[in-house]
Write an enzyme that holds these catalytic residues in place. Structure first.
Site, PDB file in Angstrom:
ATOM      1  CG  ASP A 139      44.177  39.713  40.035  1.00  0.00           C
ATOM      2  OD1 ASP A 139      43.958  39.358  38.864  1.00  0.00           O
ATOM      3  OD2 ASP A 139      43.342  39.598  40.955  1.00  0.00           O
TER       4      ASP A 139
ATOM      5  NE  ARG B 141      41.305  37.691  39.246  1.00  0.00           N
ATOM      6  CZ  ARG B 141      40.594  37.571  40.352  1.00  0.00           C
ATOM      7  NH1 ARG B 141      39.512  36.837  40.365  1.00  0.00           N
ATOM      8  NH2 ARG B 141      40.965  38.193  41.455  1.00  0.00           N
TER       9      ARG B 141
END
Ligand SMILES: [Zn+2]
Length: 427
Positions: free
Chosen positions: A338, A340
């Protein structure tokens, strides 16, 4: 050093870019207005000036419009846009007032957007009149949102039009705001636990040397990164977001074009988003306020190419598409699970003055931890109802629950996670 490097790579002249190359690695003069990040008033903070037409006025690294700054360059190169163009901001003022709120000057509360970004015309009228090219980085308007799932909710009796928040036509009445990223580099570095020098150097190197000022102009502390921004949709009064006594239903959603727009059924993104819109409308009708904050972080900020590669890897692996391999397949392709980095996400909530989210429509532990870690209280967490999870998305939801996502129900065990549940590529 950087000046020499640039001089050796002078591009050919184009119709839109004539004359000498303007290197950015040295100060263009002393006409730039200072930025004092976190100052309590707009006047003390100073405007963000990313103009490319008056180099001496620039007080940031990069230019406006995030990733669209590259299209602007193309328009200039193609001769379609004058680089001297100044935005005519007549009648563009925000439809709703947001702030100022105490969070705007709390140290470290907002590091990745300009809280004064919607107020440029009113806050910096004198500087605009003096010829500074000051552009808004936030715009606030009103809209009607028409979503088929909301029409279904009305047809099924889950929602009832009230004529104010939800119109008889099925349209929801909203205030929406678009926000471009504005990073204060020292504060962003602090948020991520690295030094500002490390952050600047890596940003410079990993963008292929796109912004030499990152390493040559330590006096410029603000960076307009060439990335996507955010949009917020407010159901009810924007001013109520800052009142912890008013029930706030909120979802922070990361872009998933495949599901959000095209309805791909491999994940729960659109169903969760429309469920949040339904909850926000219902919350506003109860006398509360609803908020959906939408971030352009496609495919966990890995991008759609990476995302689609991962889909293939998941579905072609030995044993089929199983929840126990869900995160591993992403890591194999992208190197991480990830990107983000929810650490920056709460900034938009602080811009809106949010102190308490009564109902957080999200199961993500990363989002929850980021929000509560930034000092915002969270009451109830609202999961996606089982009937909204597409069959092919069961792999994703099982993997996330096993990884620590919030669920009021049972967490899948190892045997459950090992069963192939995703459809094959030929299905
Ligand atoms: Zn998705």
């Amino acid at each position: 050093m950087t000046a020499d490097l640039n001089a050796n790579s002078v591009p050919p002249a184009t119709p839109g870019a004539v004359g000498h190359i303007r290197l950015t690695s040295h100060s263009g003069g002393s006409d730039a207005l200072p930025i004092r990040w976190g100052a309590p008033t707009a006047a003390e903070r100073g405007p963000v000036v990313g103009t490319t037409s008056r180099r001496a006025h620039r007080n940031v690294i990069g230019t406006h419009s995030g990733s669209y700054s590259v299209y602007r360059a193309l328009a200039v190169a193609a001769g379609a846009l004058s680089r001297e163009h100044r935005a005519d901001l007549t009648d563009t003022a925000p439809t709703d007032v947001v702030g100022p709120y105490p969070q705007w000057s709390e140290p470290g509360a907002i590091v990745s957007l300009d809280p004064w970004g919607a107020m440029t015309a009113e806050a910096f009228g004198t500087e605009l009149a003096a010829g500074h090219d000051i552009r808004p980085t936030i715009a606030i308007t009103k809209a009607h949102v028409v979503v088929p799932e909301i029409a279904d909710a009305i047809a099924n009796g889950r929602l009832h039009p009230d004529g104010r928040y939800l119109l008889p036509s099925g349209a929801a009445s909203v205030t929406k705001a678009a926000i471009e990223p504005v990073w204060h580099l020292p504060s962003v570095a602090q948020r991520f636990g690295c030094t500002e020098a490390e952050l600047r150097r890596v940003l410079f190197e990993e963008t292929g040397g796109m912004y030499p000022e990152l390493v040559t102009r330590s006096d410029l502390e603000v960076f307009l990164p060439p990335i996507g921004g955010q949009t917020v949709y407010i159901f009810g009064s924007a001013g109520d977001l800052a009142d912890p006594e008013v029930e706030l239903t909120a979802r922070v959603h990361d872009e998933c074009n495949g599901s959000d727009v095209f309805g791909s059924d491999i994940c729960t993104c659109r169903p969760y988003l429309t469920h949040a819109i339904e909850e926000c409308i219902r919350g506003a009708q109860r006398g509360g306020v609803g908020l959906v904050a939408y971030s352009r972080k496609e495919g966990r900020a890995l991008g759609e190419v990476t995302k689609f590669l991962v889909y293939n890897a998941r579905k072609r692996q030995v044993g089929g598409d199983t929840a126990d391999q869900y995160f591993a397949r992403t890591e194999c392709v992208a190197g991480v699970q990830d990107m983000r980095f929810q650490e920056l996400m709460p900034d938009v909530l602080h811009w809106l003055g949010v102190r308490k989210i009564h109902r957080l429509v999200s199961m993500s532990n990363m989002k929850y931890d980021a929000i509560t870690g930034s000092g915002i209280e969270v009451g109830e967490r609202v999961n996606i109802p089982e009937y909204l999870v597409p069959e092919d998305a069961q792999v994703e939801i099982d993997a996330k629950m096993a990884a620590g996502y919030f669920t009021p129900g049972p967490v899948p065990d190892a045997a459950e996670l090992g069963k192939a549940k995703g459809r094959g590529l030929d299905g």
